[in-house]
Design a protein around this motif. Structure first.
Motif, PDB file in Angstrom:
ATOM      1  N   LEU A  29       1.007  -1.133   0.249  1.00  0.00           N
ATOM      2  CA  LEU A  29      -0.028   0.108   0.166  1.00  0.00           C
ATOM      3  C   LEU A  29       0.905   1.351   0.071  1.00  0.00           C
ATOM      4  O   LEU A  29       1.799   1.527   0.947  1.00  0.00           O
ATOM      5  CB  LEU A  29      -0.919   0.094   1.310  1.00  0.00           C
ATOM      6  CG  LEU A  29      -2.252  -0.810   1.262  1.00  0.00           C
ATOM      7  CD1 LEU A  29      -2.684  -0.990   2.412  1.00  0.00           C
ATOM      8  CD2 LEU A  29      -2.919  -0.932   0.006  1.00  0.00           C
ATOM      9  N   SER A  31       1.525   5.626  -0.810  1.00  0.00           N
ATOM     10  CA  SER A  31       0.919   6.763  -0.378  1.00  0.00           C
ATOM     11  C   SER A  31      -0.036   7.285  -1.277  1.00  0.00           C
ATOM     12  O   SER A  31      -0.961   7.837  -0.970  1.00  0.00           O
ATOM     13  CB  SER A  31       1.971   8.022  -0.050  1.00  0.00           C
ATOM     14  OG  SER A  31       2.806   8.034  -1.266  1.00  0.00           O
ATOM     15  N   SER A  32       0.030   6.911  -2.676  1.00  0.00           N
ATOM     16  CA  SER A  32      -0.825   7.220  -3.478  1.00  0.00           C
ATOM     17  C   SER A  32      -2.258   6.327  -3.426  1.00  0.00           C
ATOM     18  O   SER A  32      -3.186   6.693  -4.150  1.00  0.00           O
ATOM     19  CB  SER A  32      -0.423   7.155  -5.082  1.00  0.00           C
ATOM     20  OG  SER A  32       0.056   5.790  -5.392  1.00  0.00           O
ATOM     21  N   ASP A  33      -2.341   5.378  -2.697  1.00  0.00           N
ATOM     22  CA  ASP A  33      -3.371   4.316  -2.571  1.00  0.00           C
ATOM     23  C   ASP A  33      -4.157   4.994  -1.353  1.00  0.00           C
ATOM     24  O   ASP A  33      -5.314   4.844  -1.200  1.00  0.00           O
ATOM     25  CB  ASP A  33      -2.996   3.043  -2.075  1.00  0.00           C
ATOM     26  CG  ASP A  33      -2.205   2.351  -3.173  1.00  0.00           C
ATOM     27  OD1 ASP A  33      -2.732   2.539  -4.196  1.00  0.00           O
ATOM     28  OD2 ASP A  33      -1.081   1.346  -2.822  1.00  0.00           O
ATOM     29  N   ALA A  34      -3.665   5.923  -0.664  1.00  0.00           N
ATOM     30  CA  ALA A  34      -4.347   6.306   0.710  1.00  0.00           C
ATOM     31  C   ALA A  34      -5.761   7.260   0.198  1.00  0.00           C
ATOM     32  O   ALA A  34      -6.741   6.904   0.819  1.00  0.00           O
ATOM     33  CB  ALA A  34      -3.697   7.620   1.405  1.00  0.00           C
ATOM     34  N   PRO A  35      -5.737   8.179  -0.961  1.00  0.00           N
ATOM     35  CA  PRO A  35      -7.207   8.594  -1.184  1.00  0.00           C
ATOM     36  C   PRO A  35      -7.804   7.565  -1.670  1.00  0.00           C
ATOM     37  O   PRO A  35      -9.190   7.936  -1.585  1.00  0.00           O
ATOM     38  CB  PRO A  35      -6.699   9.674  -2.340  1.00  0.00           C
ATOM     39  CG  PRO A  35      -5.407   9.684  -2.449  1.00  0.00           C
ATOM     40  CD  PRO A  35      -4.740   8.457  -1.666  1.00  0.00           C
ATOM     41  N   ILE A  37      -8.196   4.640  -0.517  1.00  0.00           N
ATOM     42  CA  ILE A  37      -8.554   4.015   0.662  1.00  0.00           C
ATOM     43  C   ILE A  37      -9.687   4.625   1.374  1.00  0.00           C
ATOM     44  O   ILE A  37     -10.742   4.099   2.131  1.00  0.00           O
ATOM     45  CB  ILE A  37      -7.603   3.380   1.503  1.00  0.00           C
ATOM     46  CG1 ILE A  37      -6.543   2.274   0.833  1.00  0.00           C
ATOM     47  CG2 ILE A  37      -7.921   2.969   2.853  1.00  0.00           C
ATOM     48  CD1 ILE A  37      -5.099   2.175   1.183  1.00  0.00           C
ATOM     49  N   MET A  38      -9.411   5.997   1.424  1.00  0.00           N
ATOM     50  CA  MET A  38     -10.434   6.900   2.211  1.00  0.00           C
ATOM     51  C   MET A  38     -11.757   7.180   1.235  1.00  0.00           C
ATOM     52  O   MET A  38     -12.424   7.707   1.538  1.00  0.00           O
ATOM     53  CB  MET A  38      -9.727   8.037   2.540  1.00  0.00           C
ATOM     54  CG  MET A  38      -8.515   7.646   3.539  1.00  0.00           C
ATOM     55  SD  MET A  38      -7.503   8.954   3.702  1.00  0.00           S
ATOM     56  CE  MET A  38      -8.273  10.558   3.864  1.00  0.00           C
ATOM     57  N   SER A  41     -10.666   9.126  -3.906  1.00  0.00           N
ATOM     58  CA  SER A  41     -10.227   9.250  -5.264  1.00  0.00           C
ATOM     59  C   SER A  41     -11.500   9.435  -6.488  1.00  0.00           C
ATOM     60  O   SER A  41     -12.139   8.564  -6.381  1.00  0.00           O
ATOM     61  CB  SER A  41      -9.395   8.170  -5.573  1.00  0.00           C
ATOM     62  OG  SER A  41      -9.018   8.076  -6.858  1.00  0.00           O
ATOM     63  N   HIS A  96       7.881   1.745   5.651  1.00  0.00           N
ATOM     64  CA  HIS A  96       7.543   1.339   7.294  1.00  0.00           C
ATOM     65  C   HIS A  96       8.195   0.349   7.854  1.00  0.00           C
ATOM     66  O   HIS A  96       8.230  -0.679   7.453  1.00  0.00           O
ATOM     67  CB  HIS A  96       6.239   1.567   7.462  1.00  0.00           C
ATOM     68  CG  HIS A  96       5.531   1.951   8.684  1.00  0.00           C
ATOM     69  ND1 HIS A  96       5.802   1.117   9.796  1.00  0.00           N
ATOM     70  CD2 HIS A  96       5.139   3.072   9.186  1.00  0.00           C
ATOM     71  CE1 HIS A  96       5.307   1.985  10.939  1.00  0.00           C
ATOM     72  NE2 HIS A  96       4.916   3.229  10.493  1.00  0.00           N
ATOM     73  N   LEU A 102       3.355  -0.784   4.220  1.00  0.00           N
ATOM     74  CA  LEU A 102       3.370   0.460   3.900  1.00  0.00           C
ATOM     75  C   LEU A 102       4.426   1.125   3.229  1.00  0.00           C
ATOM     76  O   LEU A 102       5.506   1.071   3.808  1.00  0.00           O
ATOM     77  CB  LEU A 102       2.667   1.298   4.985  1.00  0.00           C
ATOM     78  CG  LEU A 102       1.568   0.958   6.050  1.00  0.00           C
ATOM     79  CD1 LEU A 102       1.265   1.465   6.920  1.00  0.00           C
ATOM     80  CD2 LEU A 102       0.366   1.004   4.977  1.00  0.00           C
ATOM     81  N   ALA A 104       6.063   4.222   0.518  1.00  0.00           N
ATOM     82  CA  ALA A 104       5.917   5.774  -0.335  1.00  0.00           C
ATOM     83  C   ALA A 104       7.279   5.854  -1.263  1.00  0.00           C
ATOM     84  O   ALA A 104       8.328   5.532  -0.731  1.00  0.00           O
ATOM     85  CB  ALA A 104       6.202   6.925   0.664  1.00  0.00           C
TER      86      ALA A 104
END
Length: 124
Positions: A29, A31-35, A37-38, A41, A96, A102, A104
């Motif tokens: 996963l 950082s570009s997957d964060a939107p 997941i939330m 996007s 991470h 996780l 980036a």
């Protein structure tokens, strides 16, 4: 570009935008997957991301004019910023330490100065 892995994985040498990097990234996963997941996007949904990350659907790497221009001029833009700021900012992949799934992929990073560089051009 060396990616530091946790004790369960070997260190890998990856270069961003390569086939090996894309395959490695699909299993994490980023950082570009964060939107996505939330559910913020406009380009994908959490379900679509899940299908892609679990290998149930293979999505071709997206490309458009903005992405192609960004890839073409990223190194030049980074070099200009490095000259102006007098900070070395090589492209870097961070993993991470506690949650190695996780990641980036940064356009530039200086660990000593804790500076992150992400290069964007607003096309709208």
């Amino acid at each position: 570009m060396v990616v530091e892995m946790n004790e369960h994985e070997e260190q890998k040498e990856l270069e961003q935008q390569t086939t090996a990097w894309l395959a490695w990234r699909r299993s994490r996963l980023g950082s570009s997957d964060a939107p996505i997941i939330m559910n913020l996007s406009p380009y994908s949904t959490p379900r679509q991301l899940w299908l892609e990350k679990t290998g149930k659907v293979i999505r071709e790497q997206a490309s458009n004019y903005a992405i192609e221009i960004g890839n073409k001029f990223e190194a030049s833009a980074r070099a200009l910023y490095e000259l102006m700021s007098e900070i070395d900012l090589p492209p870097t992949i961070l993993v991470h330490s506690e949650y190695p799934f996780l990641v980036a992929s940064l356009d530039g990073y200086n660990e000593a100065k804790q500076v992150v560089l992400e290069i964007y051009r607003d096309w709208e």
